[in-house]
Design a protein around this motif. Structure first.
Motif, mmCIF file in Angstrom:
data_model
loop_
_atom_site.group_PDB
_atom_site.id
_atom_site.type_symbol
_atom_site.label_atom_id
_atom_site.label_comp_id
_atom_site.label_asym_id
_atom_site.label_seq_id
_atom_site.Cartn_x
_atom_site.Cartn_y
_atom_site.Cartn_z
ATOM 1 N N ALA A 34 5.428 -4.250 -8.775
ATOM 2 C CA ALA A 34 5.344 -4.451 -7.320
ATOM 3 C C ALA A 34 5.409 -5.934 -6.914
ATOM 4 O O ALA A 34 6.176 -6.283 -6.007
ATOM 5 C CB ALA A 34 4.084 -3.775 -6.775
ATOM 6 N N GLY A 51 4.828 -0.791 2.980
ATOM 7 C CA GLY A 51 5.371 0.035 1.906
ATOM 8 C C GLY A 51 6.472 -0.726 1.179
ATOM 9 O O GLY A 51 7.071 -1.649 1.733
ATOM 10 N N LEU A 100 5.745 1.983 -7.677
ATOM 11 C CA LEU A 100 6.022 0.990 -8.713
ATOM 12 C C LEU A 100 4.764 0.731 -9.534
ATOM 13 O O LEU A 100 3.645 0.835 -9.011
ATOM 14 C CB LEU A 100 6.462 -0.325 -8.053
ATOM 15 C CG LEU A 100 7.628 -0.212 -7.075
ATOM 16 C CD1 LEU A 100 7.847 -1.535 -6.354
ATOM 17 C CD2 LEU A 100 8.899 0.198 -7.808
ATOM 18 N N GLY A 111 -2.163 -4.187 -5.549
ATOM 19 C CA GLY A 111 -3.326 -3.573 -6.184
ATOM 20 C C GLY A 111 -3.165 -3.414 -7.691
ATOM 21 O O GLY A 111 -2.073 -3.582 -8.240
ATOM 22 N N PRO A 112 -4.282 -3.078 -8.371
ATOM 23 C CA PRO A 112 -4.234 -2.829 -9.819
ATOM 24 C C PRO A 112 -3.659 -1.431 -10.107
ATOM 25 O O PRO A 112 -3.218 -0.741 -9.185
ATOM 26 C CB PRO A 112 -5.712 -2.908 -10.217
ATOM 27 C CG PRO A 112 -6.439 -2.438 -9.006
ATOM 28 C CD PRO A 112 -5.615 -2.837 -7.805
ATOM 29 N N GLU A 113 -3.710 -1.011 -11.367
ATOM 30 C CA GLU A 113 -3.103 0.271 -11.778
ATOM 31 C C GLU A 113 -3.576 1.437 -10.896
ATOM 32 O O GLU A 113 -2.792 2.308 -10.536
ATOM 33 C CB GLU A 113 -3.450 0.616 -13.227
ATOM 34 C CG GLU A 113 -2.854 -0.308 -14.270
ATOM 35 C CD GLU A 113 -3.744 -1.498 -14.628
ATOM 36 O OE1 GLU A 113 -4.547 -1.922 -13.784
ATOM 37 O OE2 GLU A 113 -3.618 -1.991 -15.758
ATOM 38 N N ILE A 137 -0.205 -9.232 -1.358
ATOM 39 C CA ILE A 137 -1.354 -8.684 -2.090
ATOM 40 C C ILE A 137 -0.931 -7.366 -2.747
ATOM 41 O O ILE A 137 -0.352 -6.498 -2.081
ATOM 42 C CB ILE A 137 -2.549 -8.447 -1.131
ATOM 43 C CG1 ILE A 137 -2.853 -9.747 -0.355
ATOM 44 C CG2 ILE A 137 -3.786 -7.979 -1.899
ATOM 45 C CD1 ILE A 137 -3.826 -9.571 0.801
ATOM 46 N N ALA A 196 3.924 3.392 2.557
ATOM 47 C CA ALA A 196 5.286 3.806 2.213
ATOM 48 C C ALA A 196 5.474 5.273 2.584
ATOM 49 O O ALA A 196 6.493 5.659 3.166
ATOM 50 C CB ALA A 196 5.534 3.578 0.727
ATOM 51 N N GLY A 251 -4.560 1.360 -7.851
ATOM 52 C CA GLY A 251 -4.326 1.120 -6.421
ATOM 53 C C GLY A 251 -5.583 0.635 -5.696
ATOM 54 O O GLY A 251 -6.613 0.383 -6.319
ATOM 55 N N GLY A 283 9.058 1.034 -0.327
ATOM 56 C CA GLY A 283 10.055 2.069 -0.619
ATOM 57 C C GLY A 283 9.387 3.340 -1.102
ATOM 58 O O GLY A 283 8.157 3.409 -1.243
ATOM 59 N N TYR A 315 0.862 -1.187 0.000
ATOM 60 C CA TYR A 315 0.000 0.000 0.000
ATOM 61 C C TYR A 315 0.895 1.233 0.000
ATOM 62 O O TYR A 315 1.687 1.433 0.933
ATOM 63 C CB TYR A 315 -0.892 -0.041 1.249
ATOM 64 C CG TYR A 315 -1.957 1.014 1.286
ATOM 65 C CD1 TYR A 315 -2.692 1.368 0.145
ATOM 66 C CD2 TYR A 315 -2.270 1.653 2.488
ATOM 67 C CE1 TYR A 315 -3.688 2.331 0.201
ATOM 68 C CE2 TYR A 315 -3.272 2.620 2.548
ATOM 69 C CZ TYR A 315 -3.967 2.947 1.399
ATOM 70 O OH TYR A 315 -4.955 3.903 1.448
#
Ligand code: SAM
Length: 238
Positions: free
Chosen positions: A224, A213, A219, A191-193, A189, A167, A195, A215, A163
């Motif tokens: 990711a 996070g 990404l 997420g898609p484009e 897990i 981060a 989020g 970093g 998520y």
């Protein structure tokens, strides 16, 4: 992989796909050696002894294990286009055990079970080729897409959701801390484009899933999971 082939008394009766692969793609000749893997992930040295009839003879079991020492389930917010196939291939190379497409609030694609089933043979072929090229003992499994309410069925010993808000809040070490507790299995897990929306993260927290996070940089959704699998590989093997 001798997946759909019959093994009896040390003889493999190859299924048509494997037979074609050995005879036409690899252009193997009578008497040549090949390494095969059975359903349990055991490697064998085998010899092509009846090329036309599609039969191999198993010579000896090989002591080779190229699997991670933990099971990794990737629950992945299905992206658009062919990015899913890219992730199937790369996640297989990196040691994933199971891939679970996840239909989320911000998913950009509509994929129901019947659409998925039409594509499943192609997905399985991509996974099998990647498994062979990476010398995996097993072929990871890809299952039909799930929604949030089914997520609880795919949880492991350790469960994390990537998520980007975590981060930003400096939770970069949460993933590291989660991996310190890992002994048998982990669900990651992504997420898609677009989020995850906040309500999905709240529901996941209620299931005991830890937001982590990855970093400071955001990404792409296909990067990711590969980053997370690489970190797991690094922690477990290097
Ligand atoms: N929500 C963001 C947006 O719309 O600007 C981007 C989503 S990102 C492309 C897709 C997924 O990758 C996210 O849902 C998250 O799971 C994961 N992700 C990417 N970068 C991340 C980071 N730095 N930390 C944690 N998760 C990340």
């Amino acid at each position: 992989f001798v997946k759909n082939s019959q093994i009896h008394d040390g003889i493999v009766d190859m299924d048509p796909i494997m037979h074609k692969h050995i005879a036409k793609v690899m252009r193997m000749k009578q008497g040549e050696k090949v390494i095969v893997t059975d359903e349990s992930g055991q490697f064998f040295l085998a010899t092509v002894f009846d090329l036309e009839g599609g039969r191999l003879i198993l010579e000896k079991a090989l002591d080779e294990n190229n699997e991670l020492d933990v099971d990794v389930t990737l629950v992945y917010g299905m992206p658009k286009g062919d990015k899913f196939e890219f992730v199937l291939q790369k996640a297989t190379e990196l040691g994933v055990t199971k891939i679970v497409p996840f239909l989320c609030a911000r998913s950009l694609i509509k994929m129901d079970e019947s659409k998925f089933m039409k594509k499943k043979p192609r997905y399985e072929r991509i996974i099998q080729e990647a498994s062979e090229q990476s010398h995996r003992n097993i072929c990871p499994e890809v299952i039909a897409p799930i929604h949030l309410k089914e997520l609880k069925d795919y949880l492991s010993e350790v469960n994390v959701v990537a998520y980007e808000e975590s981060a930003k809040q400096g939770e970069v070490s949460a993933f590291h801390r989660a991996l310190e507790k890992l002994t048998t299995s982990i669900t990651i897990i992504v997420g898609p484009e677009g989020g995850f929306d906040e309500s999905e993260i709240t529901a996941m927290k209620d299931l005991g899933i830890t937001p982590v996070g990855l970093g400071k940089r955001i990404l792409r959704s296909e990067s990711a999971p590969l980053y997370m699998l690489s970190v797991i590989g690094y922690e477990r093997e290097l």
